[in-house]
Design a protein around this motif. Structure first.
Motif, PDB file in Angstrom:
ATOM      1  N   ILE A 382       0.858  -1.189   0.000  1.00 19.29           N
ATOM      2  CA  ILE A 382       0.000   0.000   0.000  1.00 19.29           C
ATOM      3  C   ILE A 382       0.895   1.241   0.000  1.00 19.29           C
ATOM      4  O   ILE A 382       2.125   1.134   0.026  1.00 19.29           O
ATOM      5  CB  ILE A 382      -0.937   0.023   1.222  1.00 19.29           C
ATOM      6  CG1 ILE A 382      -0.135  -0.018   2.520  1.00 19.29           C
ATOM      7  CG2 ILE A 382      -1.918  -1.137   1.164  1.00 19.29           C
ATOM      8  CD1 ILE A 382      -0.973   0.136   3.770  1.00 19.29           C
ATOM      9  N   LEU A 383       0.294   2.421   0.000  1.00 19.51           N
ATOM     10  CA  LEU A 383       1.066   3.650   0.030  1.00 19.51           C
ATOM     11  C   LEU A 383       1.771   3.819   1.376  1.00 19.51           C
ATOM     12  O   LEU A 383       1.293   3.323   2.409  1.00 19.51           O
ATOM     13  CB  LEU A 383       0.158   4.851  -0.213  1.00 19.51           C
ATOM     14  CG  LEU A 383      -0.560   4.922  -1.562  1.00 19.51           C
ATOM     15  CD1 LEU A 383      -1.364   6.216  -1.650  1.00 19.51           C
ATOM     16  CD2 LEU A 383       0.422   4.838  -2.709  1.00 19.51           C
ATOM     17  N   PRO A 384       2.897   4.507   1.408  1.00 17.06           N
ATOM     18  CA  PRO A 384       3.602   4.736   2.674  1.00 17.06           C
ATOM     19  C   PRO A 384       2.726   5.456   3.689  1.00 17.06           C
ATOM     20  O   PRO A 384       1.971   6.369   3.344  1.00 17.06           O
ATOM     21  CB  PRO A 384       4.797   5.606   2.256  1.00 17.06           C
ATOM     22  CG  PRO A 384       4.996   5.322   0.797  1.00 17.06           C
ATOM     23  CD  PRO A 384       3.625   5.068   0.253  1.00 17.06           C
ATOM     24  N   GLY A 385       2.840   5.048   4.940  1.00 15.59           N
ATOM     25  CA  GLY A 385       2.047   5.667   5.990  1.00 15.59           C
ATOM     26  C   GLY A 385       2.327   7.145   6.147  1.00 15.59           C
ATOM     27  O   GLY A 385       1.442   7.925   6.517  1.00 15.59           O
ATOM     28  N   GLU A 386       3.558   7.558   5.844  1.00 16.35           N
ATOM     29  CA  GLU A 386       3.924   8.977   5.935  1.00 16.35           C
ATOM     30  C   GLU A 386       3.071   9.821   5.002  1.00 16.35           C
ATOM     31  O   GLU A 386       2.733  10.960   5.319  1.00 16.35           O
ATOM     32  CB  GLU A 386       5.407   9.135   5.584  1.00 16.35           C
ATOM     33  CG  GLU A 386       5.933  10.553   5.704  1.00 16.35           C
ATOM     34  CD  GLU A 386       7.392  10.662   5.286  1.00 16.35           C
ATOM     35  OE1 GLU A 386       7.996  11.716   5.554  1.00 16.35           O
ATOM     36  OE2 GLU A 386       7.906   9.696   4.676  1.00 16.35           O
ATOM     37  N   TRP A 387       2.726   9.238   3.850  1.00 15.59           N
ATOM     38  CA  TRP A 387       1.889   9.981   2.907  1.00 15.59           C
ATOM     39  C   TRP A 387       0.500  10.201   3.470  1.00 15.59           C
ATOM     40  O   TRP A 387      -0.114  11.241   3.264  1.00 15.59           O
ATOM     41  CB  TRP A 387       1.809   9.239   1.576  1.00 15.59           C
ATOM     42  CG  TRP A 387       3.098   9.177   0.820  1.00 15.59           C
ATOM     43  CD1 TRP A 387       4.349   9.436   1.301  1.00 15.59           C
ATOM     44  CD2 TRP A 387       3.267   8.837  -0.552  1.00 15.59           C
ATOM     45  NE1 TRP A 387       5.296   9.266   0.322  1.00 15.59           N
ATOM     46  CE2 TRP A 387       4.657   8.898  -0.836  1.00 15.59           C
ATOM     47  CE3 TRP A 387       2.396   8.470  -1.568  1.00 15.59           C
ATOM     48  CZ2 TRP A 387       5.182   8.607  -2.092  1.00 15.59           C
ATOM     49  CZ3 TRP A 387       2.919   8.187  -2.815  1.00 15.59           C
ATOM     50  CH2 TRP A 387       4.293   8.266  -3.075  1.00 15.59           C
ATOM     51  N   GLU A 388      -0.023   9.221   4.188  1.00 16.73           N
ATOM     52  CA  GLU A 388      -1.365   9.343   4.753  1.00 16.73           C
ATOM     53  C   GLU A 388      -1.408  10.461   5.791  1.00 16.73           C
ATOM     54  O   GLU A 388      -2.386  11.216   5.866  1.00 16.73           O
ATOM     55  CB  GLU A 388      -1.806   8.027   5.385  1.00 16.73           C
ATOM     56  CG  GLU A 388      -3.223   8.073   5.928  1.00 16.73           C
ATOM     57  CD  GLU A 388      -3.677   6.746   6.510  1.00 16.73           C
ATOM     58  OE1 GLU A 388      -4.886   6.542   6.672  1.00 16.73           O
ATOM     59  OE2 GLU A 388      -2.803   5.898   6.801  1.00 16.73           O
ATOM     60  N   LEU A 389      -0.336  10.585   6.581  1.00 19.79           N
ATOM     61  CA  LEU A 389      -0.290  11.632   7.598  1.00 19.79           C
ATOM     62  C   LEU A 389      -0.335  13.025   6.986  1.00 19.79           C
ATOM     63  O   LEU A 389      -0.758  13.992   7.624  1.00 19.79           O
ATOM     64  CB  LEU A 389       0.976  11.476   8.453  1.00 19.79           C
ATOM     65  CG  LEU A 389       1.073  10.193   9.284  1.00 19.79           C
ATOM     66  CD1 LEU A 389       2.421  10.121   9.984  1.00 19.79           C
ATOM     67  CD2 LEU A 389      -0.069  10.124  10.298  1.00 19.79           C
ATOM     68  N   LEU A 390       0.109  13.111   5.716  1.00 20.90           N
ATOM     69  CA  LEU A 390       0.158  14.408   5.039  1.00 20.90           C
ATOM     70  C   LEU A 390      -0.902  14.525   3.956  1.00 20.90           C
ATOM     71  O   LEU A 390      -0.811  15.389   3.078  1.00 20.90           O
ATOM     72  CB  LEU A 390       1.551  14.607   4.421  1.00 20.90           C
ATOM     73  CG  LEU A 390       2.725  14.628   5.411  1.00 20.90           C
ATOM     74  CD1 LEU A 390       4.046  14.530   4.661  1.00 20.90           C
ATOM     75  CD2 LEU A 390       2.680  15.891   6.259  1.00 20.90           C
ATOM     76  N   SER A 391      -1.897  13.665   4.015  1.00 26.33           N
ATOM     77  CA  SER A 391      -2.872  13.606   2.924  1.00 26.33           C
ATOM     78  C   SER A 391      -3.692  14.889   2.783  1.00 26.33           C
ATOM     79  O   SER A 391      -4.227  15.162   1.714  1.00 26.33           O
ATOM     80  CB  SER A 391      -3.814  12.411   3.127  1.00 26.33           C
ATOM     81  OG  SER A 391      -4.502  12.529   4.368  1.00 26.33           O
ATOM     82  N   ASP A 392      -3.781  15.685   3.854  1.00 32.98           N
ATOM     83  CA  ASP A 392      -4.516  16.949   3.766  1.00 32.98           C
ATOM     84  C   ASP A 392      -3.633  18.101   3.285  1.00 32.98           C
ATOM     85  O   ASP A 392      -4.100  19.234   3.163  1.00 32.98           O
ATOM     86  CB  ASP A 392      -5.112  17.304   5.133  1.00 32.98           C
ATOM     87  CG  ASP A 392      -6.186  16.319   5.558  1.00 32.98           C
ATOM     88  OD1 ASP A 392      -6.832  15.752   4.665  1.00 32.98           O
ATOM     89  OD2 ASP A 392      -6.345  16.112   6.768  1.00 32.98           O
ATOM     90  N   THR A 393      -2.355  17.791   3.003  1.00 33.51           N
ATOM     91  CA  THR A 393      -1.397  18.821   2.623  1.00 33.51           C
ATOM     92  C   THR A 393      -1.276  18.897   1.106  1.00 33.51           C
ATOM     93  O   THR A 393      -1.399  17.900   0.404  1.00 33.51           O
ATOM     94  CB  THR A 393      -0.016  18.497   3.234  1.00 33.51           C
ATOM     95  OG1 THR A 393      -0.154  18.321   4.625  1.00 33.51           O
ATOM     96  CG2 THR A 393       0.983  19.614   2.946  1.00 33.51           C
ATOM     97  N   GLN A 394      -1.016  20.066   0.588  1.00 34.88           N
ATOM     98  CA  GLN A 394      -0.776  20.227  -0.846  1.00 34.88           C
ATOM     99  C   GLN A 394       0.677  19.888  -1.142  1.00 34.88           C
ATOM    100  O   GLN A 394       1.590  20.504  -0.609  1.00 34.88           O
ATOM    101  CB  GLN A 394      -1.089  21.655  -1.282  1.00 34.88           C
ATOM    102  CG  GLN A 394      -0.832  21.912  -2.760  1.00 34.88           C
ATOM    103  CD  GLN A 394      -1.294  23.293  -3.183  1.00 34.88           C
ATOM    104  OE1 GLN A 394      -2.462  23.637  -3.041  1.00 34.88           O
ATOM    105  NE2 GLN A 394      -0.373  24.087  -3.709  1.00 34.88           N
ATOM    106  N   PHE A 395       0.912  18.897  -2.005  1.00 25.95           N
ATOM    107  CA  PHE A 395       2.258  18.497  -2.391  1.00 25.95           C
ATOM    108  C   PHE A 395       2.717  19.335  -3.588  1.00 25.95           C
ATOM    109  O   PHE A 395       1.936  19.641  -4.486  1.00 25.95           O
ATOM    110  CB  PHE A 395       2.290  17.014  -2.761  1.00 25.95           C
ATOM    111  CG  PHE A 395       2.148  16.082  -1.595  1.00 25.95           C
ATOM    112  CD1 PHE A 395       3.263  15.494  -1.019  1.00 25.95           C
ATOM    113  CD2 PHE A 395       0.899  15.799  -1.063  1.00 25.95           C
ATOM    114  CE1 PHE A 395       3.138  14.637   0.057  1.00 25.95           C
ATOM    115  CE2 PHE A 395       0.758  14.939   0.018  1.00 25.95           C
ATOM    116  CZ  PHE A 395       1.883  14.356   0.587  1.00 25.95           C
TER     117      PHE A 395
END
Length: 676
Positions: A382-395
């Motif tokens: 699955i996707l890295p957990g770190e990405w989920e923590l920042l999912s509300d952030t604009q990349f």
């Protein structure tokens, strides 16, 4: 005009031998310093009681080069015959696919339908027990874990396995197993290898500062990859560049198993000699998994549509990175690719894992949300957990690369990528749901979808494509393709469309073709009939259908491709004839009908192609004579053909095409380029 019997006479016409020209860098393998290790390993492999030999060394230590040398060694071939099989495993292997490949290499027949990895292992073990066969050597290169290796080991009298690995604990400790520690190169061998890549021969030239050369190579500490890459980077550079490299290298950390960062810092000096554009192109390589062969055309798409490079400039950078050993280039067996007429669809690139580590190391200095590139370093379920923590952030990422297994709709996070122009999706599975966050990629220019599973995958989530109004290039590999057809009408800017190893193309006529400049179909094995609508591409400059074995006919309206300059109708063995309308392709410069074994003749209208410069017709075994009209191909410079039709081209050359070069092709056919 020529007489009627111009191509009917049977006398022999002699012609000079033509050399094959290509644009590839220098030879990529040299076995300096590996002779003793090769002898040691052969001694182990020839011992009756030994069934598994593990070769252990740090990354870049020469394990793969040594394994390749063994696979081509005359004594090894004499003992094992044709039963030497080289297979790359890598960090994130598709084990089921590898087992299927092993079955086909060992048994010589297509593998059965395996339910899973365990089923494949059991059936292959049973095959080996029941089958009476000669000694067999399987080389498993770049094995990262014991768990993966256990699925790839088998027992049978005469069956041996050679493993290369960074981690000695990967190799099982049994009475029939031997572990070989591959040493780094000694001083003399290290200097010879370094000089080969820096100067083109294995000693220091008399016109350079020998002490400076020895100081630079000493900083590589006998590591073959460092010697190769840094030597290549200094090839042709002035003395001041050598001084700079020495100073930077001397500040680095020791190269050892425990100093990976030191190795990367050492190799980083090789990037200093790239200009800013080539450096960014090198960092883009981190988007692709190590150990995978990927069509170079996909990489060029990133540089053309995202970096805004001209095709020729992008191709020059590709060759530069290859010449500096920052990537490896290979070609489909038997093909001859030239910059003038090729589009890189015949070329494949791959990376050493350490070089990919370097690209990731250099490209990930910023915080995750501010990086220009957001890459998954390795395959995960699955996707890295770190990405989920920042999912509300604009990349801020401009290039995003994701490498997973099968993904369903609920496994994707809601992420925001307003700046992304390139999305690369790698997966392994039979079903795959496209990410919903595609809708946030308003500026997406390039979409690359690669399935490395053993079967073609059904893709879902077509509604995510509805907002891709800026997309220029779409490439799909090993998927069932109707997903793109359903949404193609909303891709108004699409300029390039490539499908490889895909199925389900019966409704391909639904594609929005108004702006398409390049169209490629390759290895689409269930495609039988082409709709006439597939030719409605008024802007097409390159149009290609290859390795589609069921296609028997090209629509009669082929001549409607009035802008096309490159036309490939290659490896279509069921194709019976070319449409007479081919003569209407007034802009055509390159025509490839190679490996079309069903063709018996060419239409007389072929002589109307007044701008044709190159014509590849090798391995057209049933094509015995040329139409008289070929004498009118006044712009033709190069023909690749079989021996049986050579004399006819030589007569045309003598009669009216004096600058024509006639090349006789050697029949070659291999699917090794498909191996991962």
């Amino acid at each position: 005009m020529a007489s009627v019997d111009l191509f009917d006479r049977r006398e022999t016409v002699e012609d000079s031998t033509y050399s094959n020209h290509n644009n590839f860098p220098r030879k990529s393998q040299i076995y300096v310093g590996l002779e003793k290790s090769e002898v040691d390993l052969k001694e182990l492999l020839f011992q009756r009681e030994v069934t598994v030999v593990g070769v252990h060394c740090m990354g870049g230590g020469g394990k793969t080069t040594l394994a390749l040398a063994l696979s081509n060694d005359p004594q090894i071939k004499g003992y094992f015959g044709n039963n030497v099989h080289f297979i790359t495993v890598s960090e994130s292997p598709n084990l089921k696919g590898i087992l299927e490949m092993m079955w086909e290499k060992i048994d010589g027949r297509k593998s059965p339908e395996f339910q899973n990895v365990e089923d494949a292992h059991i059936q292959l073990q049973q095959l080996l027990i029941l089958r009476q066969s000669n000694p067999t050597l399987v080389i498993l290169d770049d094995v990262w874990s014991r768990e993966n290796l256990d699925k790839l080991l088998f027992e049978r009298p005469g069956y041996k396995t050679l493993i290369t690995t960074r981690d000695s604990s990967t190799v099982p400790k049994t009475p029939s197993t031997r572990l070989y520690q591959l040493p780094l190169l000694g001083r003399e061998d290290a200097l010879s290898l370094f000089c080969f890549w820096a100067f083109g021969h294995i000693s220091i030239p008399s016109n350079v500062d020998a002490n400076l050369v020895m100081e630079v190579q000493a900083e590589c500490e006998g590591l073959p990859l460092a010697l190769k890459v840094i030597g290549s980077s200094l090839h042709g550079e002035p003395c001041v560049a050598w001084e700079s490299a020495k100073n930077k290298l001397s500040k680095g950390k020791s190269i050892s198993d425990y100093h990976k960062e030191g190795l990367l810092e050492c190799l980083e000096t090789s990037i200093d000699f790239l200009d800013d554009v080539a450096r960014e192109c090198f960092l883009d390589l981190g988007a692709f998994p190590q150990g995978k062969k990927v069509c170079a055309d996909a990489l060029l798409d990133i540089w053309i549509y995202h970096r805004k490079l001209e095709w020729q400039d992008a191709f020059v950078i590709l060759l530069e990175l290859a010449s500096r050993n920052l990537l490896n280039l290979t070609r489909k067996s038997g093909s001859r690719t030239e910059i003038s007429y090729g589009d890189a669809s015949e070329l494949y690139f791959s990376q050493h894992d350490v070089m990919r580590d370097l690209a990731l190391y250099m490209g990930c200095q910023d915080s995750i949300v501010h990086r220009k590139r957001l890459f998954m370093p390795m395959k995960e379920h699955i996707l890295p957990g770190e990405w989920e923590l920042l999912s509300d952030t604009q990349f801020n990422a401009q290039i995003v690369s994701i490498h997973t297994g099968t993904m369903d709709e609920n496994q994707w996070y809601e992420m925001n990528f307003p700046e992304t122009e390139v999305l690369v999706l790698f997966f392994s599975g039979i079903e795959y749901f496209l990410p919903q966050f595609l809708k946030s990629m308003k500026n997406l220019k390039v979409l690359l979808v690669f399935n490395y599973g053993s079967k073609r995958a059904t893709t879902k989530g077509a509604d995510s494509l509805s907002s891709l109004t800026q997309i220029k290039s779409v490439r799909l590999e090993k998927v069932i393709a109707p997903i793109i057809e359903k949404q193609s009408s909303v891709l108004p800017s699409l300029e390039k469309f490539s499908l490889s190893l895909c199925e389900g193309l019966g409704n391909i006529c639904k594609i929005n073709t108004t702006k398409i400049q390049e169209f490629n179909l390759d290895h689409c094995n269930d495609l039988e009939e082409l709709s006439p609508a597939i030719l409605h591409m008024p802007s097409a400059l390159s149009w290609s259908i290859s390795n589609c074995h069921l296609v028997q006919k090209i629509p009669s309206d082929l001549g409607s491709l009035t802008s096309v300059r490159i036309l490939r109708l290659s490896a279509l063995p069921s194709l019976k004839e070319l449409p007479t309308s081919i003569g209407k392709l007034g802009q055509l410069e390159y025509l490839d009908i190679s490996v079309c074994e069903g063709l018996k003749e060419l239409p007389e209208e072929i002589g109307q192609l007044k701008k044709l410069r190159k014509f590849d017709m090798k391995e057209c075994s049933r094509l015995k004579r040329l139409p008289r009209s070929v004498c009118g191909l006044s712009a033709l410079k190069h023909v690749i053909c079989d021996k049986n039709i050579e004399n006819q081209w030589l007569r045309a050359k003598a009669f009216s095409i004096p600058e024509l070069r006639v090349e006789i092709a050697q029949a070659q056919f291999s699917l090794d380029w498909l191996d991962d």
